[in-house]
Scaffold this active site. Structure first.
Site, PDB file in Angstrom:
ATOM      1  N   ASN A 199     -14.787 -33.017   4.601  1.00 45.92           N
ATOM      2  CA  ASN A 199     -14.709 -34.116   3.644  1.00 45.92           C
ATOM      3  C   ASN A 199     -13.332 -34.130   2.979  1.00 45.92           C
ATOM      4  O   ASN A 199     -12.387 -34.696   3.502  1.00 45.92           O
ATOM      5  CB  ASN A 199     -15.846 -34.001   2.629  1.00 45.92           C
ATOM      6  CG  ASN A 199     -16.098 -35.283   1.880  1.00 45.92           C
ATOM      7  OD1 ASN A 199     -15.228 -36.130   1.755  1.00 45.92           O
ATOM      8  ND2 ASN A 199     -17.308 -35.440   1.368  1.00 45.92           N
ATOM      9  N   ASP A 243     -16.291 -33.130  -2.731  1.00 49.86           N
ATOM     10  CA  ASP A 243     -15.822 -34.354  -2.092  1.00 49.86           C
ATOM     11  C   ASP A 243     -14.303 -34.283  -2.003  1.00 49.86           C
ATOM     12  O   ASP A 243     -13.768 -33.403  -1.345  1.00 49.86           O
ATOM     13  CB  ASP A 243     -16.321 -35.579  -2.860  1.00 49.86           C
ATOM     14  CG  ASP A 243     -16.397 -36.831  -1.999  1.00 49.86           C
ATOM     15  OD1 ASP A 243     -15.552 -36.981  -1.099  1.00 49.86           O
ATOM     16  OD2 ASP A 243     -17.282 -37.672  -2.220  1.00 49.86           O
ATOM     17  N   ASN A 264     -12.804 -40.162   7.030  1.00 51.43           N
ATOM     18  CA  ASN A 264     -13.308 -40.134   5.664  1.00 51.43           C
ATOM     19  C   ASN A 264     -12.179 -40.050   4.640  1.00 51.43           C
ATOM     20  O   ASN A 264     -11.860 -41.018   3.986  1.00 51.43           O
ATOM     21  CB  ASN A 264     -14.265 -38.947   5.528  1.00 51.43           C
ATOM     22  CG  ASN A 264     -15.055 -38.960   4.251  1.00 51.43           C
ATOM     23  OD1 ASN A 264     -15.973 -39.759   4.104  1.00 51.43           O
ATOM     24  ND2 ASN A 264     -14.721 -38.082   3.324  1.00 51.43           N
TER      25      ASN A 264
END
Length: 281
Positions: A155, A202, A111
């Site tokens: 993340n 995030d 990610n």
């Protein structure tokens, strides 16, 4: 006449709305100050934006690959997290093709990427279906090693300025963890840095002082945390879903944020340079 005071921490758009798809992510800044973000105009691309906001497609990824996190190495190599192909790709300095660097079939979806001063990568690997995740280490020769398992939805990920701490956030669990990076690159001493009562997180980056800038996905803000996890400031954004952040500009004090709701890049000035900008000098 006295100098006009600079306005800090006020976010404004840099690119036109919907110039990127809702998959806008990245971002990363090269030594010349250009900003790179993924899914420009269409999925499976990487776009490049000048500091003045002029955007173009840099390249399209091969096969079914789709990019998420981006990071530059000190030599100008651009590293790309391909979450569909379970790859870390790389683009040579000045190049326009993303080539394989590391592959790990055991990944759920690489990610975001962090990079150490000597070029070792750490990739977050969330499993959204099961609210779990891991962290992988990718050495300079492309060797992939599982660095942390049993996490929540890992993340955002970043390395402290002294290279001794790896920060990883968990979006669903709304937590930020700190790990000690040992001499061999392995991780130890997992400890809680910060927990939020609401909204997810995030991407995140550190400045040269080790303060951590974290995007609050769904809240429409970026928070600035001290190295100890203390909330120092919250910057409101014109868009509810910021996905990631990086630093650039002529002095490293411009923050660029990828913003999903309107498919664009935002920018705001900060008080101290970003670490990644300093390392590219």
């Amino acid at each position: 006449m006295p100098a006009v005071a600079e306005v800090l921490f006020r976010a404004v758009p840099l690119t036109a709305a919907h110039s990127f798809t809702p998959g806008i992510e990245g971002p990363a800044v090269d030594a010349a100050g250009n900003i790179y973000a993924v899914n420009f105009g269409r999925q499976q691309t990487i776009g490049v934006v000048t500091p003045q906001g002029v955007a173009r497609e840099l390249l399209a990824l091969p096969g079914e690959s789709v990019a998420n996190g981006l990071r530059f190495g000190r030599d100008g190599t651009l590293y790309v997290a391909d979450y569909v192909g379970h790859n870390i790709l790389r683009v040579a300095p000045g190049g326009n093709a993303a080539l394989p660097f590391a592959h790990e079939a055991g990944m759920t979806q690489p990610n975001d990427i962090a990079i150490t001063a000597d070029g070792v990568l750490y990739a977050s690997d969330p499993d959204w279906e099961h609210n779990s995740g891991r962290v992988w280490r990718i050495d300079r020769d492309g060797t992939v090693t599982l660095a942390a398992d049993g996490m929540g939805t890992a993340n955002g990920i970043e390395v402290s300025p002294d290279g001794r701490t790896l920060y990883v956030n968990e979006s669903v669990q709304r937590t930020i963890w700190a790990f000690t990076i040992q001499a061999d690159g392995s991780l130890a001493d997992k400890r809680l840095l910060r927990r939020f009562a609401d909204f997810g997180m995030d991407g995140m980056r550190v400045d040269v002082d080790g303060n951590l800038y974290v995007t609050r996905h769904g809240k429409g803000s970026v928070v600035k945390l001290s190295p100890a996890g203390k909330l120092l400031r919250e910057i409101r954004l014109p868009g509810a879903r910021p996905s990631n952040i990086c630093f650039g500009g002529p002095d490293g004090r411009t923050a660029y944020v990828t913003e999903v709701e309107h498919g664009r890049l935002l920018q705001f000035r900060v008080d101290r340079p970003g670490l990644e900008w300093q390392r590219l000098r």
